[in-house]
Design an enzyme around this catalytic site. Structure first.
Site, mmCIF file in Angstrom:
data_model
loop_
_atom_site.group_PDB
_atom_site.id
_atom_site.type_symbol
_atom_site.label_atom_id
_atom_site.label_comp_id
_atom_site.label_asym_id
_atom_site.label_seq_id
_atom_site.Cartn_x
_atom_site.Cartn_y
_atom_site.Cartn_z
ATOM 1 N N LEU A 168 6.678 -8.027 1.000
ATOM 2 C CA LEU A 168 6.476 -7.080 -0.105
ATOM 3 C C LEU A 168 7.224 -5.774 0.145
ATOM 4 C CD1 LEU A 168 2.594 -7.620 -0.244
ATOM 5 C CD2 LEU A 168 4.235 -8.572 -1.865
ATOM 6 N N ALA B 294 8.511 -2.385 1.372
ATOM 7 C CA ALA B 294 7.891 -1.290 2.123
ATOM 8 C C ALA B 294 6.367 -1.446 2.252
ATOM 9 C CB ALA B 294 8.210 0.034 1.459
ATOM 10 N N GLN B 295 5.780 -2.287 1.383
ATOM 11 C CA GLN B 295 4.319 -2.513 1.449
ATOM 12 C C GLN B 295 3.927 -3.417 2.621
ATOM 13 O OE1 GLN B 295 3.561 -3.721 -2.828
ATOM 14 N NE2 GLN B 295 1.510 -3.209 -2.089
ATOM 15 N N ASP C 75 16.138 -11.054 6.100
ATOM 16 C CA ASP C 75 16.790 -11.867 7.148
ATOM 17 C C ASP C 75 16.393 -11.372 8.539
ATOM 18 O OD1 ASP C 75 18.023 -13.427 5.258
ATOM 19 O OD2 ASP C 75 19.897 -12.310 5.283
ATOM 20 N N GLY D 134 24.153 -1.211 6.706
ATOM 21 C CA GLY D 134 24.758 -2.472 7.144
ATOM 22 C C GLY D 134 23.710 -3.568 7.200
HETATM 23 P P1 ADP Z 1 13.942 -9.245 1.133
HETATM 24 O O1 ADP Z 1 15.018 -8.490 1.866
HETATM 25 O O2 ADP Z 1 14.015 -10.722 1.370
HETATM 26 O O3 ADP Z 1 13.798 -8.882 -0.320
HETATM 27 P P2 ADP Z 1 11.611 -7.547 1.728
HETATM 28 O O4 ADP Z 1 12.309 -6.424 1.004
HETATM 29 O O5 ADP Z 1 10.274 -7.959 1.211
HETATM 30 O O6 ADP Z 1 12.544 -8.841 1.851
HETATM 31 O O7 ADP Z 1 11.487 -7.090 3.254
HETATM 32 C C1 ADP Z 1 11.107 -7.941 4.293
HETATM 33 C C2 ADP Z 1 10.291 -7.164 5.310
HETATM 34 O O8 ADP Z 1 11.091 -6.077 5.803
HETATM 35 C C3 ADP Z 1 9.032 -6.515 4.758
HETATM 36 O O9 ADP Z 1 7.920 -7.401 4.807
HETATM 37 C C4 ADP Z 1 8.860 -5.310 5.691
HETATM 38 O O10 ADP Z 1 8.202 -5.671 6.888
HETATM 39 C C5 ADP Z 1 10.297 -4.925 6.010
HETATM 40 N N1 ADP Z 1 10.744 -3.857 5.088
HETATM 41 C C6 ADP Z 1 11.460 -3.977 3.947
HETATM 42 N N2 ADP Z 1 11.644 -2.773 3.350
HETATM 43 C C7 ADP Z 1 11.034 -1.863 4.142
HETATM 44 C C8 ADP Z 1 10.860 -0.438 4.104
HETATM 45 N N3 ADP Z 1 11.357 0.285 3.095
HETATM 46 N N4 ADP Z 1 10.163 0.152 5.111
HETATM 47 C C9 ADP Z 1 9.668 -0.569 6.148
HETATM 48 N N5 ADP Z 1 9.795 -1.911 6.256
HETATM 49 C C10 ADP Z 1 10.460 -2.549 5.269
#
Ligand code: ADP
Length: 312
Positions: free
Chosen positions: A233, A235-236, A264, A299
């Site tokens: 999710l 940042a959640q 990834d 990156g």
């Molecule tokens: P995808 O890149 O496949 O869309 P997500 O955006 O859900 O996947 O991110 C995957 C994981 O990376 C999240 O569950 C979280 O642990 C971490 N993450 C992503 N965005 C943030 C953020 N803004 N701050 C902290 N952790 C993040």
């Protein structure tokens, strides 16, 4: 001519990734060109990518012994892709090299004003990965602790890898990205299903929305075979669904600079943790810690942390 080198009896690779590899070719210009227009660009960068290669690199940086099963066209930039994998210490004996094919290429245009982008992805040799290529890597797959796949290579090849892994007692992780409908046939062969919110809704055929929708999608997908469903999710954080129920595991609070490739890095960390024998929650936390560092830098592969950068 394809070079079908079988993988001879090899030392165990703890994590084996079956998946895509491509070159990202990124131009930066003030704005995106209109159809038929030629614009002067400001910068050009080439970087290795593809969800499979990204996840292999993420796991290798975190200390896993990593094997990669893929098909790489060695025309154009194919050899550079192989050299980049070798530099990361990824075992490429399971990679079939095809001298007649082009590797996957993503042509990406980024507008420096506003950050909009347009992408054309040409899968090249990734679309030609066959079950026979996976069979050739049987010793590598059977010796793994964890086998990981995404949906950027053909489903029959992933099915072959997961069937082999299951028969050998190896943990299977499917990262259902992109959320292609034909990937659903793999659900009974998955220990873990990992997807982001949008992919979970698409894969479950439900509405995309907030936490309640993600919970509904996770539960619907859990009923279709995987032992653990994990919906990321951003940042959640992430929602873990298994026989024990639903758990929200919050992300670390960081200042995000570039979230491309967060998923990834997360999957590479999850696979590394599971290969080390961690519990599901501990392995998710390792993935989250790695992804939090990756999003705080720009990156994709270049932003992925080494194990020594993670707080104990
Ligand atoms: P995808 O890149 O496949 O869309 P997500 O955006 O859900 O996947 O991110 C995957 C994981 O990376 C999240 O569950 C979280 O642990 C971490 N993450 C992503 N965005 C943030 C953020 N803004 N701050 C902290 N952790 C993040």
């Amino acid at each position: 001519m394809s070079d079908s080198r079988a993988v001879a009896g090899s030392a165990a690779a703890h994590v084996v990734v079956v998946g895509s590899i491509n070159m990202d070719m990124v131009s930066h210009s003030r704005r995106l060109p209109a159809p038929g227009e030629t614009l002067m660009g400001e910068a050009f960068v080439m970087a290795p990518g593809g969800k499979g290669a990204n996840q292999a690199v993420a796991a290798a940086r975190l200390g896993a012994r990593v094997g990669f099963v893929s098909r790489v066209g060695t025309r154009a930039h194919g050899r550079e892709l192989l050299a980049a994998l070798a530099e990361e210490g990824v075992d490429a004996r399971g990679v079939q090299q095809d001298e007649t094919a082009l590797p996957g290429i993503a042509v990406i245009m980024v507008a420096s004003e506003g950050g909009e982008n347009s992408i054309v992805y040409v899968p090249g040799s990734n679309a030609q990965l066959l079950p026979a290529d996976v069979q050739a890597a049987a010793p590598l797959l059977q010796a793994a602790r964890v086998v990981v796949a995404q949906l950027e290579v053909p489903v029959p090849a992933i099915r072959c890898a997961f069937e082999m892994a299951r028969a050998a007692g190896v943990i299977t992780i499917l990262n259902a990205a992109p959320a292609l409908a034909e990937g659903a046939e793999l659900l009974p062969l998955c220990d873990w299903l990992v997807l982001n919110e949008t992919e979970a809704a698409q894969f479950a055929g439900l509405a995309v929305g907030g936490l309640a929708e993600a919970e509904a999608a996770a539960q619907a997908l859990l009923a279709r075979g995987p032992r653990q469903v994990l919906v990321t999710l951003g940042a959640q954080g992430a929602l873990l669904a298994d026989a024990a129920g639903l758990q929200l595991l919050p992300a670390r609070a960081v200042k995000a600079v570039d979230t491309v490739g967060a998923g990834d890095t997360f999957v590479g960390g999850l696979a590394t943790g599971l290969a080390e024998g961690m519990s599901p929650v501990e392995a998710v936390r390792l993935g989250q810690a790695a992804a939090a560092i990756a999003v705080s830098r720009s990156g994709v592969q270049s932003a992925m942390p080494r194990r020594s950068e993670l707080q104990p």
